[in-house]
Design a protein around this motif. Structure first.
Motif, PDB file in Angstrom:
ATOM      1  N   MET A   1     -10.203  -7.307  11.236  1.00  0.00           N
ATOM      2  CA  MET A   1     -10.642  -7.143   9.827  1.00  0.00           C
ATOM      3  C   MET A   1      -9.432  -6.994   8.904  1.00  0.00           C
ATOM      4  SD  MET A   1     -13.979  -6.643   9.017  1.00  0.00           S
ATOM      5  CE  MET A   1     -14.527  -5.136   8.261  1.00  0.00           C
ATOM      6  N   LYS A   2      -9.476  -7.652   7.749  1.00  0.00           N
ATOM      7  CA  LYS A   2      -8.420  -7.541   6.737  1.00  0.00           C
ATOM      8  C   LYS A   2      -8.186  -6.095   6.338  1.00  0.00           C
ATOM      9  CE  LYS A   2      -8.534 -11.580   3.715  1.00  0.00           C
ATOM     10  NZ  LYS A   2      -8.930 -12.036   2.381  1.00  0.00           N
ATOM     11  N   SER A   3      -6.971  -5.812   5.874  1.00  0.00           N
ATOM     12  CA  SER A   3      -6.717  -4.459   5.389  1.00  0.00           C
ATOM     13  C   SER A   3      -7.448  -4.216   4.068  1.00  0.00           C
ATOM     14  CB  SER A   3      -5.213  -4.251   5.195  1.00  0.00           C
ATOM     15  OG  SER A   3      -4.696  -5.210   4.303  1.00  0.00           O
ATOM     16  N   ILE A   4      -7.695  -2.937   3.805  1.00  0.00           N
ATOM     17  CA  ILE A   4      -8.226  -2.518   2.503  1.00  0.00           C
ATOM     18  C   ILE A   4      -7.060  -1.854   1.788  1.00  0.00           C
ATOM     19  CG2 ILE A   4      -9.818  -0.970   1.315  1.00  0.00           C
ATOM     20  CD1 ILE A   4     -11.645  -1.184   3.817  1.00  0.00           C
ATOM     21  N   VAL A   5      -6.699  -2.341   0.619  1.00  0.00           N
ATOM     22  CA  VAL A   5      -5.526  -1.826  -0.088  1.00  0.00           C
ATOM     23  C   VAL A   5      -5.952  -1.142  -1.379  1.00  0.00           C
ATOM     24  CG1 VAL A   5      -3.402  -2.479  -1.272  1.00  0.00           C
ATOM     25  CG2 VAL A   5      -3.943  -3.513   0.929  1.00  0.00           C
ATOM     26  N   LEU A   6      -5.560   0.116  -1.523  1.00  0.00           N
ATOM     27  CA  LEU A   6      -5.886   0.875  -2.732  1.00  0.00           C
ATOM     28  C   LEU A   6      -4.692   0.852  -3.680  1.00  0.00           C
ATOM     29  CD1 LEU A   6      -7.644   4.087  -1.340  1.00  0.00           C
ATOM     30  CD2 LEU A   6      -8.626   1.885  -1.897  1.00  0.00           C
ATOM     31  N   ILE A   7      -4.960   0.510  -4.933  1.00  0.00           N
ATOM     32  CA  ILE A   7      -3.907   0.529  -5.943  1.00  0.00           C
ATOM     33  C   ILE A   7      -4.365   1.368  -7.131  1.00  0.00           C
ATOM     34  CG2 ILE A   7      -3.000  -1.739  -5.259  1.00  0.00           C
ATOM     35  CD1 ILE A   7      -4.338  -2.870  -7.827  1.00  0.00           C
ATOM     36  N   GLY A   8      -3.420   1.746  -7.977  1.00  0.00           N
ATOM     37  CA  GLY A   8      -3.749   2.534  -9.160  1.00  0.00           C
ATOM     38  C   GLY A   8      -2.567   3.399  -9.535  1.00  0.00           C
ATOM     39  N   TYR A  30      -2.735   4.223   6.251  1.00  0.00           N
ATOM     40  CA  TYR A  30      -1.306   4.141   5.931  1.00  0.00           C
ATOM     41  C   TYR A  30      -1.109   4.419   4.449  1.00  0.00           C
ATOM     42  CZ  TYR A  30       0.188   1.908  10.280  1.00  0.00           C
ATOM     43  OH  TYR A  30       0.500   1.645  11.589  1.00  0.00           O
ATOM     44  N   ASP A  31      -0.023   5.130   4.141  1.00  0.00           N
ATOM     45  CA  ASP A  31       0.378   5.326   2.756  1.00  0.00           C
ATOM     46  C   ASP A  31       1.735   4.640   2.625  1.00  0.00           C
ATOM     47  OD1 ASP A  31       0.115   7.519   0.241  1.00  0.00           O
ATOM     48  OD2 ASP A  31       2.157   6.954   0.789  1.00  0.00           O
ATOM     49  N   LEU A  32       1.867   3.723   1.686  1.00  0.00           N
ATOM     50  CA  LEU A  32       3.089   2.907   1.635  1.00  0.00           C
ATOM     51  C   LEU A  32       4.341   3.761   1.418  1.00  0.00           C
ATOM     52  CD1 LEU A  32       4.127   0.000   1.868  1.00  0.00           C
ATOM     53  CD2 LEU A  32       3.841  -0.225  -0.609  1.00  0.00           C
ATOM     54  N   ASP A  33       4.251   4.785   0.562  1.00  0.00           N
ATOM     55  CA  ASP A  33       5.422   5.667   0.358  1.00  0.00           C
ATOM     56  C   ASP A  33       5.835   6.331   1.673  1.00  0.00           C
ATOM     57  OD1 ASP A  33       5.819   5.221  -2.335  1.00  0.00           O
ATOM     58  OD2 ASP A  33       4.576   6.909  -2.974  1.00  0.00           O
ATOM     59  N   TRP A  34       4.850   6.811   2.403  1.00  0.00           N
ATOM     60  CA  TRP A  34       5.155   7.474   3.679  1.00  0.00           C
ATOM     61  C   TRP A  34       5.732   6.477   4.666  1.00  0.00           C
ATOM     62  CZ3 TRP A  34      -0.191  10.363   4.416  1.00  0.00           C
ATOM     63  CH2 TRP A  34      -0.325  11.298   3.377  1.00  0.00           C
ATOM     64  N   TYR A  35       5.190   5.276   4.658  1.00  0.00           N
ATOM     65  CA  TYR A  35       5.672   4.232   5.570  1.00  0.00           C
ATOM     66  C   TYR A  35       7.143   3.915   5.271  1.00  0.00           C
ATOM     67  CZ  TYR A  35       5.564  -0.038   8.368  1.00  0.00           C
ATOM     68  OH  TYR A  35       5.824  -1.007   9.302  1.00  0.00           O
ATOM     69  N   ILE A  36       7.466   3.798   3.981  1.00  0.00           N
ATOM     70  CA  ILE A  36       8.857   3.547   3.572  1.00  0.00           C
ATOM     71  C   ILE A  36       9.749   4.708   4.052  1.00  0.00           C
ATOM     72  CG2 ILE A  36      10.413   3.389   1.566  1.00  0.00           C
ATOM     73  CD1 ILE A  36       8.021   2.078   0.044  1.00  0.00           C
ATOM     74  N   GLU A  37       9.261   5.923   3.836  1.00  0.00           N
ATOM     75  CA  GLU A  37      10.048   7.110   4.204  1.00  0.00           C
ATOM     76  C   GLU A  37      10.301   7.162   5.709  1.00  0.00           C
ATOM     77  OE1 GLU A  37       7.961  10.433   2.414  1.00  0.00           O
ATOM     78  OE2 GLU A  37       8.904  10.036   0.461  1.00  0.00           O
ATOM     79  N   PHE A  70      -1.278  -5.445   8.621  1.00  0.00           N
ATOM     80  CA  PHE A  70      -1.849  -4.803   9.803  1.00  0.00           C
ATOM     81  C   PHE A  70      -3.370  -4.955   9.738  1.00  0.00           C
ATOM     82  CE2 PHE A  70       1.848  -1.513   9.755  1.00  0.00           C
ATOM     83  CZ  PHE A  70       2.685  -2.435  10.360  1.00  0.00           C
ATOM     84  N   GLU A  71      -3.983  -5.085  10.916  1.00  0.00           N
ATOM     85  CA  GLU A  71      -5.438  -5.243  10.952  1.00  0.00           C
ATOM     86  C   GLU A  71      -6.113  -3.868  10.911  1.00  0.00           C
ATOM     87  OE1 GLU A  71      -7.309  -8.317  12.799  1.00  0.00           O
ATOM     88  OE2 GLU A  71      -5.874  -9.366  11.510  1.00  0.00           O
ATOM     89  N   ASP A  72      -7.299  -3.834  10.381  1.00  0.00           N
ATOM     90  CA  ASP A  72      -8.157  -2.644  10.453  1.00  0.00           C
ATOM     91  C   ASP A  72      -7.520  -1.384   9.887  1.00  0.00           C
ATOM     92  OD1 ASP A  72     -10.243  -4.006  11.735  1.00  0.00           O
ATOM     93  OD2 ASP A  72      -9.177  -3.865  13.640  1.00  0.00           O
ATOM     94  N   ILE A  73      -6.811  -1.516   8.797  1.00  0.00           N
ATOM     95  CA  ILE A  73      -6.227  -0.311   8.190  1.00  0.00           C
ATOM     96  C   ILE A  73      -6.707  -0.148   6.751  1.00  0.00           C
ATOM     97  CG2 ILE A  73      -4.105  -0.506   9.560  1.00  0.00           C
ATOM     98  CD1 ILE A  73      -2.731  -1.189   6.759  1.00  0.00           C
ATOM     99  N   VAL A  74      -6.537   1.061   6.248  1.00  0.00           N
ATOM    100  CA  VAL A  74      -6.623   1.314   4.810  1.00  0.00           C
ATOM    101  C   VAL A  74      -5.205   1.669   4.380  1.00  0.00           C
ATOM    102  CG1 VAL A  74      -7.559   2.821   3.015  1.00  0.00           C
ATOM    103  CG2 VAL A  74      -9.005   2.159   4.959  1.00  0.00           C
ATOM    104  N   LEU A  75      -4.708   0.980   3.353  1.00  0.00           N
ATOM    105  CA  LEU A  75      -3.339   1.204   2.880  1.00  0.00           C
ATOM    106  C   LEU A  75      -3.361   1.648   1.419  1.00  0.00           C
ATOM    107  CD1 LEU A  75      -0.175   0.787   3.183  1.00  0.00           C
ATOM    108  CD2 LEU A  75      -0.568  -1.523   2.304  1.00  0.00           C
ATOM    109  N   SER A  76      -2.771   2.817   1.145  1.00  0.00           N
ATOM    110  CA  SER A  76      -2.595   3.246  -0.249  1.00  0.00           C
ATOM    111  C   SER A  76      -1.210   2.843  -0.706  1.00  0.00           C
ATOM    112  CB  SER A  76      -2.695   4.771  -0.357  1.00  0.00           C
ATOM    113  OG  SER A  76      -3.972   5.181  -0.015  1.00  0.00           O
ATOM    114  N   CYS A  77      -1.133   2.116  -1.814  1.00  0.00           N
ATOM    115  CA  CYS A  77       0.173   1.700  -2.345  1.00  0.00           C
ATOM    116  C   CYS A  77       0.734   2.773  -3.269  1.00  0.00           C
ATOM    117  CB  CYS A  77       0.018   0.414  -3.137  1.00  0.00           C
ATOM    118  SG  CYS A  77      -0.322  -0.995  -2.087  1.00  0.00           S
ATOM    119  N   GLY A  78       1.993   2.622  -3.656  1.00  0.00           N
ATOM    120  CA  GLY A  78       2.552   3.452  -4.719  1.00  0.00           C
ATOM    121  C   GLY A  78       2.027   2.935  -6.064  1.00  0.00           C
ATOM    122  N   GLY A  79       2.106   3.776  -7.070  1.00  0.00           N
ATOM    123  CA  GLY A  79       1.582   3.392  -8.379  1.00  0.00           C
ATOM    124  C   GLY A  79       2.220   2.132  -8.950  1.00  0.00           C
ATOM    125  N   GLY A  80       3.494   1.897  -8.612  1.00  0.00           N
ATOM    126  CA  GLY A  80       4.178   0.743  -9.184  1.00  0.00           C
ATOM    127  C   GLY A  80       4.084  -0.512  -8.326  1.00  0.00           C
TER     128      GLY A  80
END
Ligand code: S3P
Length: 175
Positions: A1-8, A30-37, A70-80
């Protein structure tokens, strides 16, 4: 399943809602900021200090390209995240994207607590913060509005509302 990406915008609840949504759907969060860190062994604030915002945006784009596929994840992006390079187009092409929309007043309220760790708003007075949010949200919103789904989270400030948001998103996505 495609990822679900939250933006805002910062403070819209991407991490809180994303974590809860992932739990409800049995997906990995996954949280993109945490992933980067994690990948760079540096906090976002340190990366801003060492490489400047432009350096951070480069890393952010590269890590987005890793994590969003990545498959089957929910990813929160950074605001920018959606507002630089062709990131929004990319997010649309690989995922189900959701914009968590909130008013500047609500965002300011949420951010009062967490502004110490966020390099872009660190040290701002409440008035300066609200003004900054109004200005940058106006510049960013046309990127956010390109999400496939838009969910208004203005009223999200307690557990019930968090659950309600998750339900709204599940309905939107037929999941
Ligand atoms: C930023 C938002 C932050 C983080 C960085 C820059 C932005 O993420 O990526 O401080 O440009 O809005 P959150 O939205 O998770 O706070």
């Amino acid at each position: 399943m495609k990822s679900i990406v939250l933006i805002g915008y910062m403070g819209s609840g991407k991490t809180t809602v994303g974590r809860q949504l992932a739990l409800a759907l049995g997906r990995t969060f996954y949280d993109l900021d945490w992933y980067i860190e994690m990948r760079y062994h540096r906090s976002v604030a340190q990366i801003f200090a060492e490489r400047g915002e432009d350096g951070f945006r480069e890393l952010e784009r590269n890590m987005l390209h890793e994590a969003a596929e990545f498959e089957d994840i929910v990813l929160s992006c950074g605001g920018g995240t959606p507002c630089f390079f062709d990131n929004m187009e990319y997010i649309r092409s690989v995922s189900e994207s959701i914009y968590l929309k909130a008013t500047p007043e609500v965002l300011a309220q949420h951010l009062q607590m967490g502004k110490v760790e966020r390099p872009l708003i660190k040290g701002k007075s409440p008035e300066e913060l609200l003004e900054y949010i109004r200005t940058t949200l106006a510049q960013r919103e046309h990127f956010y509005m390109q999400a496939k789904h838009i969910v208004d989270v203005t009223l999200l400030d307690n557990y019930d509302k968090l659950q309600t948001s998750v339900q709204i998103i599940r309905k939107e996505l037929n999941l």
